[in-house]
Write a protein that holds these residues in place. Structure first.
Motif: not given
Length: 58
Positions: A16-25
């Motif tokens: 599946a596609n992934l979502e980047y969460r900048k705050a938690s790296h």
């Protein structure tokens, strides 16, 4: 996180596609409920390194 890299990375477990969460790296796979760490700008795409996500984190 480079947008071009994010476009080609998929979850190693379910693809599946992934979502980047900048705050938690982290790169998050919602179907698998896993978060893959990004260390020094490099995604660690190993299922053994991923942490399970709680319902609140989704």
């Amino acid at each position: 996180m480079d947008a071009r890299l994010l476009d080609i990375l998929v979850c190693p477990v379910c693809k599946a596609n992934l979502e980047y969460r900048k705050a938690s790296h982290e790169l998050v796979c919602k179907p698998c409920r896993l978060a893959y760490p990004v260390r020094d700008g490099i995604p660690v795409m190993l299922a053994d390194e991923a942490r399970p996500l709680s319902t609140d984190e989704l």
